[in-house]
Write an enzyme that holds these catalytic residues in place. Structure first.
Site, short mmCIF file in Angstrom:
data_model
loop_
_atom_site.label_atom_id
_atom_site.label_comp_id
_atom_site.label_asym_id
_atom_site.label_seq_id
_atom_site.Cartn_x
_atom_site.Cartn_y
_atom_site.Cartn_z
N CYS A 375 -2.36 -0.43 -2.06
CA CYS A 375 -2.59 -0.84 -0.68
C CYS A 375 -3.93 -0.31 -0.15
O CYS A 375 -4.96 -0.84 -0.49
CB CYS A 375 -1.40 -0.43 0.19
SG CYS A 375 -1.31 -1.42 1.68
N HIS A 506 2.84 -2.68 -2.66
CA HIS A 506 3.36 -1.36 -3.04
C HIS A 506 4.33 -1.50 -4.21
O HIS A 506 5.54 -1.55 -4.00
CB HIS A 506 4.09 -0.72 -1.86
CG HIS A 506 3.19 -0.35 -0.73
ND1 HIS A 506 2.55 0.87 -0.67
CD2 HIS A 506 2.80 -1.04 0.37
CE1 HIS A 506 1.81 0.92 0.43
NE2 HIS A 506 1.94 -0.23 1.08
N GLU A 508 5.32 0.64 -6.06
CA GLU A 508 6.19 1.83 -6.15
C GLU A 508 7.56 1.60 -5.53
O GLU A 508 8.52 2.30 -5.84
CB GLU A 508 5.52 3.05 -5.51
CG GLU A 508 5.33 3.02 -4.00
CD GLU A 508 4.03 2.39 -3.54
OE1 GLU A 508 3.46 1.57 -4.30
OE2 GLU A 508 3.58 2.70 -2.41
N1 GLN Z 1 -4.24 0.84 6.48
C1 GLN Z 1 -4.24 -0.28 5.62
C2 GLN Z 1 -3.77 -1.55 6.31
O1 GLN Z 1 -3.17 -1.50 7.35
C3 GLN Z 1 -3.40 -0.02 4.38
C4 GLN Z 1 -1.96 0.15 4.67
C5 GLN Z 1 -1.20 0.83 3.55
O2 GLN Z 1 -1.78 1.46 2.68
N2 GLN Z 1 0.10 0.71 3.55
O3 GLN Z 1 -3.98 -2.63 5.82
#
Ligand code: GLN
Length: 528
Positions: A375, A506, A508
């Site tokens: 992400c 994600h 994970e």
């Molecule tokens: N801050 C970033 C976004 O909002 C990544 C979010 C995250 O890593 N879950 O896109």
């Protein structure tokens, strides 16, 4: 108290009942006014676990999914805020038909309705309900009241398992049962008598203390279950079975079941204990420190996914948490990253520690250290590539620098609208979305298929205006939404780097002990 192991106990009881052939689900009750965990700071509340249907839940829901190897959906998670919100909305809609709506019984009744709905939707034969918080505190009283009411109505279908902590003060050297006695008294005062007491402690509880608890807490001695600290939480279901817990639970519920089948699980635990070859993994994040203490809870799914990847390759993970701030203060420290077999930059928000993460990613790319960006980690890998490979010096995400000339990561249009209206709760791009993988890429080879579903939680995305430019410099767009509008995976070709993958989602959240996620398997393989 929090952290005593209720989540693992819940997941483990689920596991042992599942091993007896039952369809099991688990429900988490969080006694917060927050409607979900999405608005809570990870340092305070640990990881925000995202479900397939886009709920932002507590990390325990992740434990349930991992232990039970089933998806847990929105219906299985409730907070005080969520319950009250429903009751108040119903009241506004005249659903209570003009009655006086009161905390009791209407809140417990809504809790019970939710528990039953979760069980029905998942077709569960056994539902384990974890009531968060501590007995005796004000916050969870109405949930305990719901539990009492359920038991009153169906005494032979409802069992209570009390998870207690037994301290062994080092200066005394003896396990103390008094706090448990007092806590059970407290529980009795709200009309609940535990059927089982799980004795969490540094060491196994012995016979004399079991007897003491049995007598003072009005529980059979054989229902006092030893639950000592373990190095590996996956040991817990096996430990429970050493105390024949599934058999005892089924007897009380009057359920007949086949013999337990925990063989795969047992093998997994054996590998995790025997594996000798060590793999050094660095997780570069920022949600580690709270006062004088270091926590890793904020990244629990990442950590567990790494473990599964290692165990499948018969290796032992040696995980270090690296605070990205340190590379902002001293770039020389980056050299220490050479000690690691692979690096992970997990998700995150905001600007603290970001330049440190970008420097670490640059180091991983230039020094060919296997790297997985999750992400924010993917977004920052894009920024790094734009800056140092494409020569777009001020490239950034607009989350950090809204005025950059090269916004390689920018806000998704629908997200900008939500932020402008200050609609923060449960409004990110959340939950599972499809992604199509490009032929010939590393990701496609690892997944072994061309269409995947992965879980998201973000507001920013790869800016398509820079797609050609970055691709021309060698960045591979390995996965995108089916309409090709959203970049979901970036990677570098194997000819340039052994493993450099960034994903907008994600992975994970979908890795399971017996079903390690392909990207984590790929990372660990590269690390080896
Ligand atoms: N801050 C970033 C976004 O909002 C990544 C979010 C995250 O890593 N879950 O896109």
């Amino acid at each position: 108290m929090s952290g005593v192991g209720k989540g693992i106990a819940t997941a483990s009881i689920g596991k042992i009942l599942q091993s007896r052939g039952f369809r099991v689900t688990a429900v988490k009750i969080d006694p917060y006014l927050n409607v979900d965990a999405g608005t809570m700071n990870p340092v305070e509340h640990g990881e925000v676990f995202v479900t397939e249907d886009g709920d932002e839940t507590d990390q325990d829901v992740g434990n349930y999914e991992r232990f039970l190897n089933v998806n847990i959906y929105r219906d299985n998670y409730m907070t005080t805020g969520r319950v009250y919100q429903t009751v108040i909305n119903k009241e506004r809609n005249l659903d209570y038909g003009g009655k006086c709506v009161e905390a009791v019984p209407h809140i417990p009744l809504e809790v019970i309705r939710r528990i039953k709905r979760a069980a029905e939707k998942t077709k569960a034969e056994v539902t384990i309900i974890e009531v968060g918080g501590t007995v005796g505190e004000y916050q969870n009283v109405l949930f305990l009241e719901a539990a009492r009411m359920m038991h009153l109505k169906n005494p032979s279908d409802v069992l209570f398992v009390f998870v207690s902590y037994l301290p062994i003060p080092s200066k005394i050297g003896e396990m103390k049962t008094k706090p448990t006695q007092m806590a059970v008294k407290e529980l009795n005062s709200v009309g609940i008598q535990p059927d089982f007491i799980l004795c969490r402690a540094e060491r196994p509880i012995d016979g004399p203390r079991k007897e003491k608890i049995a007598m003072f807490c009005n529980v059979n001695k054989e229902d006092i279950i030893s639950a000592p600290d373990v190095n590996n939480v996956y040991d817990v279901p096996l430990n429970f079975e050493k105390e024949r817990l599934s058999e005892k639970i089924l007897k009380k519920l009057n359920l007949k079941a086949p013999k337990k089948d925990l063989n795969d699980w047992r093998k997994l635990v054996a590998v995790s204990q025997k594996a000798k070859k060590e793999i050094k993994i660095g997780i570069i994040g920022k949600y580690f420190e709270t006062g004088d203490f270091i926590l890793s809870d904020s990244y629990i799914s990442v950590i567990e996914s790494i473990k599964y990847g290692c165990w499948r390759h018969k290796c032992r993970p040696i995980i270090s948490w690296i605070n990205s701030d340190i590379y902002e203060k001293d770039k020389n420290k980056l050299k220490e990253l050479s000690d690691y077999d692979c690096l992970v930059v997990p998700g995150g928000f905001g600007s603290r520690g970001i330049e440190g993460k970008i420097s670490a990613i640059q180091y991983a790319r230039e020094n060919k250290i296997p790297f997985l960006g999750l992400c924010y980690g993917m977004q920052l890998a894009t920024v790094e590539f734009a800056r140092h490979v494409c020569g777009l010096g001020d490239a950034n995400t607009t989350e950090i620098n809204p005025a950059t000339k090269n916004p390689v990561i920018h806000i998704m249009p629908e997200q900008a609208e939500k932020l402008a209206k200050k609609q923060y709760g449960n409004t990110m791009r959340l939950g599972a979305y499809p992604c199509v993988l490009k032929k010939g890429t590393l990701s496609r080879a690892l997944y072994g298929k061309n269409k995947i579903f992965e879980r998201h939680r973000h507001r920013y995305e790869f800016n398509n205006n820079f797609r050609e430019r970055l691709e021309a410099s060698g960045l591979v767009i390995a996965g995108a939404s089916p309409d090709n509008k959203l970049v979901e995976i970036i990677e570098l070709p194997k000819s340039v780097h052994p493993f450099f993958v960034g994903v907008q989602f994600h992975p994970e959240f979908k890795s399971r002990p017996l079903l390690p996620h392909p990207l984590f398997l790929g990372l660990i393989e590269a690390a080896i």
